[in-house]
Scaffold this motif. Structure first.
Motif, mmCIF file in Angstrom:
data_model
loop_
_atom_site.group_PDB
_atom_site.id
_atom_site.type_symbol
_atom_site.label_atom_id
_atom_site.label_comp_id
_atom_site.label_asym_id
_atom_site.label_seq_id
_atom_site.Cartn_x
_atom_site.Cartn_y
_atom_site.Cartn_z
ATOM 1 N N VAL A 158 0.908 -1.473 0.317
ATOM 2 C CA VAL A 158 0.467 -0.223 -0.159
ATOM 3 C C VAL A 158 0.984 1.089 0.364
ATOM 4 N N ALA A 159 1.836 0.778 0.432
ATOM 5 C CA ALA A 159 2.768 2.336 0.468
ATOM 6 C C ALA A 159 3.763 2.466 -0.799
ATOM 7 N N GLY A 160 4.490 1.406 -1.598
ATOM 8 C CA GLY A 160 4.799 1.700 -2.350
ATOM 9 C C GLY A 160 4.027 2.304 -4.046
ATOM 10 N N LEU A 161 2.575 1.711 -2.956
ATOM 11 C CA LEU A 161 1.442 2.555 -4.526
ATOM 12 C C LEU A 161 1.275 3.875 -4.456
ATOM 13 N N ALA A 162 0.884 4.281 -3.017
ATOM 14 C CA ALA A 162 1.067 6.237 -2.399
ATOM 15 C C ALA A 162 1.906 6.607 -2.631
ATOM 16 N N GLN A 163 3.350 5.668 -2.846
ATOM 17 C CA GLN A 163 4.567 5.751 -3.542
ATOM 18 C C GLN A 163 5.076 6.221 -4.989
ATOM 19 N N ALA A 164 4.643 5.496 -5.651
ATOM 20 C CA ALA A 164 4.257 5.846 -7.126
ATOM 21 C C ALA A 164 3.323 6.762 -7.623
ATOM 22 N N GLN A 165 2.092 6.511 -6.332
ATOM 23 C CA GLN A 165 1.215 7.640 -7.441
ATOM 24 C C GLN A 165 1.777 9.573 -7.252
ATOM 25 N N ALA A 166 2.781 9.442 -5.979
ATOM 26 C CA ALA A 166 3.338 9.957 -5.766
ATOM 27 C C ALA A 166 4.336 11.290 -7.017
ATOM 28 N N ARG A 167 4.667 9.764 -7.554
ATOM 29 C CA ARG A 167 5.891 9.916 -8.154
ATOM 30 C C ARG A 167 5.433 10.592 -9.914
ATOM 31 N N VAL A 168 3.658 9.848 -9.433
ATOM 32 C CA VAL A 168 3.158 10.478 -10.991
ATOM 33 C C VAL A 168 3.299 12.196 -10.896
ATOM 34 N N ALA A 169 2.761 12.080 -9.340
ATOM 35 C CA ALA A 169 2.065 13.526 -9.978
ATOM 36 C C ALA A 169 3.781 14.388 -9.986
ATOM 37 N N GLN A 170 4.448 14.016 -9.508
ATOM 38 C CA GLN A 170 6.150 15.365 -9.575
ATOM 39 C C GLN A 170 6.110 15.523 -10.898
ATOM 40 N N ALA A 171 6.148 14.027 -11.928
ATOM 41 C CA ALA A 171 6.725 13.899 -12.910
ATOM 42 C C ALA A 171 4.691 14.822 -13.465
#
Length: 466
Positions: free
Chosen positions: A170-183
């Motif tokens: 679940v934490a990895g999914l949130a981190q991936a979503q944050a990276r997408v928003a940053q990109a």
């Protein structure tokens, strides 16, 4: 009686008779006014308004400096004919060209950063998809582990391990979503940097273009006040900039003249005109009125009344533009010209010389015997007396007609005025003999005066004093 006495008596009688005859003739001519006369006659009349000004092309432009710099190249000379888009002048452009190259490089760098940001976004999206898959598998394992642990089929350590793995997914999914928003933010920033660099490039390109000057239309270079190597400046608030040259379209030539405010009411669009140019004597050019100014121009200053903060009683003119129909090819802007605008025409009009017109007050037209008779005014007639006084002060336009060797004042209504004659629409008939001069006599002539006509020669002294 002796002979010499008879001769003396006869001579005395002759002298006496001559004196009596001379005195009689003198008394008969006493009070007679010598005038010049003319007749009311029919003729074709043309009303003309004359005004002076100068020759101007209908379309011309003063090409001024758009940038500060030194003139490195002039491609034309005064009098050259140019085509639309033809190069006219070049200013030094080292710095604008360098700014252009730097801005172009910044734009290319921004575009490269945008490509990198797009690639980073794609990578982040792939990581997000993997994280979603891991989270879904972990969610299934966690649900299964919860059921098995409830049935006591797995140990407490296995249960805790599945729980930790689920939380990590679940934490990895949130981190991936944050990276997408940053990109995405980085990609949006890269796009904005591209637009900023593109705007800077447009600015630099405009600055660079302002160091070159091209012809806006086909025409002739009528003024070239600068030389190669001179430095030009742009205009600021109250300081005009340098003028490089004047380009004029000589295909349509006009004469811009100033018409007196008393004549402008008679000038209308489309009226024919005749233009004379001082530099081309004894030639007349046909023209037509194509523009009439709305604002008055003070004659002494040349400033429009709309630009003045206070009123002025000075003489004023109005700008009128007449377009020449067949102008010669050798005309140049600025030549002095005079336009004679035909404002009205009358065929077979009843006319009299303008100088015959005179003005008299109502009181001046009353015979002397009527002036001498004074009647007692009624107490309630004060208002009537005031009205009579005002009426006596009213001015009447008319002419003096010769009738039975007497001057008779006749009011007339006039129409259009020509150069020397004026139309009479009411008050006279063809053939009436009128007093035309001299000016000194017309000023003082009274109705009923005895008249002697002498049209032998005009009195130049009286005309000059008038």
């Amino acid at each position: 009686m002796k002979t010499w006495k008879k001769i003396a008596i006869g001579a005395g009688a002759v002298v006496l008779l001559a004196s009596i005859a001379g005195f009689t003739v003198y008394q008969s001519h006493k009070g007679v006014v010598t005038v010049q006369s003319g007749k009311a006659q029919r003729m074709d009349l043309v009303a003309v308004v004359s005004a002076s000004g100068e020759i101007k092309p209908k379309t011309y432009v003063n090409i001024g400096a758009n940038a500060f710099g030194k003139i490195t190249k002039l491609y034309v000379r005064e009098g050259d004919r140019v085509k639309r888009g033809q190069m006219l002048a070049q200013l030094e452009n080292v710095q604008p060209a360098a700014d252009m190259d730097a801005t172009q490089a910044s734009l290319e760098a921004a575009r490269t950063d945008a490509v990198a940001a797009e690639a980073a976004l794609n990578t982040s999206m792939a990581d997000l998809n993997r994280a979603k898959s891991d989270a879904e598998r972990s969610d299934l394992d966690w649900s299964r582990a919860q059921g098995l642990y409830k049935d006591a089929l797995i140990s407490k350590s296995d249960y805790d391990m599945q729980k930790a793995a689920h939380q990590t997914a679940v934490a990895g999914l949130a981190q991936a979503q944050a990276r997408v928003a940053q990109a995405k933010a980085q990609e949006d920033s890269a796009d904005r940097r591209i637009r900023q660099a593109d705007a800077n490039l447009t600015h630099a390109n405009d600055v660079l273009k302002k160091t070159t000057y091209q012809a806006p239309f086909d025409g002739v270079i009528t003024n070239l006040p600068v030389r190669e190597g001179e430095t030009v400046v742009i205009g600021i608030q109250n300081s005009p900039g340098s003028t490089l040259m004047t380009l004029a379209d000589m295909s349509v030539i006009t004469a811009e003249v100033k018409v007196d405010e008393t004549d402008i009411v008679n000038v209308q669009m489309g009226q024919p005109a005749q233009v004379t140019i001082d530099a081309i004597p004894k030639k007349f050019f046909k023209a037509v009125v194509t523009e009439i100014g709305d604002n008055a121009i003070v004659r002494s200053t040349g400033v429009s009344t709309s630009q003045q903060t206070s009123t002025s009683q000075e003489a004023k003119d109005f700008k009128v533009v007449v377009t020449l129909q067949d102008p010669p090819e050798d005309l140049r802007p600025g030549l002095s010209a005079t336009a004679r605008i035909t404002t009205a025409t009358r065929a077979n009009a009843l006319t009299i010389p303008i100088q015959a017109l005179t003005v008299r007050r109502q009181a001046d037209l009353v015979p002397k015997d009527e002036k001498g008779s004074v009647q007692a005014a009624a107490p309630d007639a004060s208002k009537d007396k005031d009205k009579d006084k005002e009426k006596d002060k009213q001015e009447i336009q008319g002419v003096f007609i010769l009738r039975n060797r007497k001057a008779e004042f006749v009011p007339v209504d006039t129409g259009i005025a020509g150069t020397t004659d004026i139309e009479v629409v009411k008050g006279l008939k063809e053939g009436d003999e009128i007093v035309t001069g001299s000016y000194k006599v017309l000023r003082t002539l009274r109705p009923g005066s005895s008249i002697k006509v002498d049209n032998a020669a005009p009195k130049k002294e009286e005309e000059e004093t008038s």
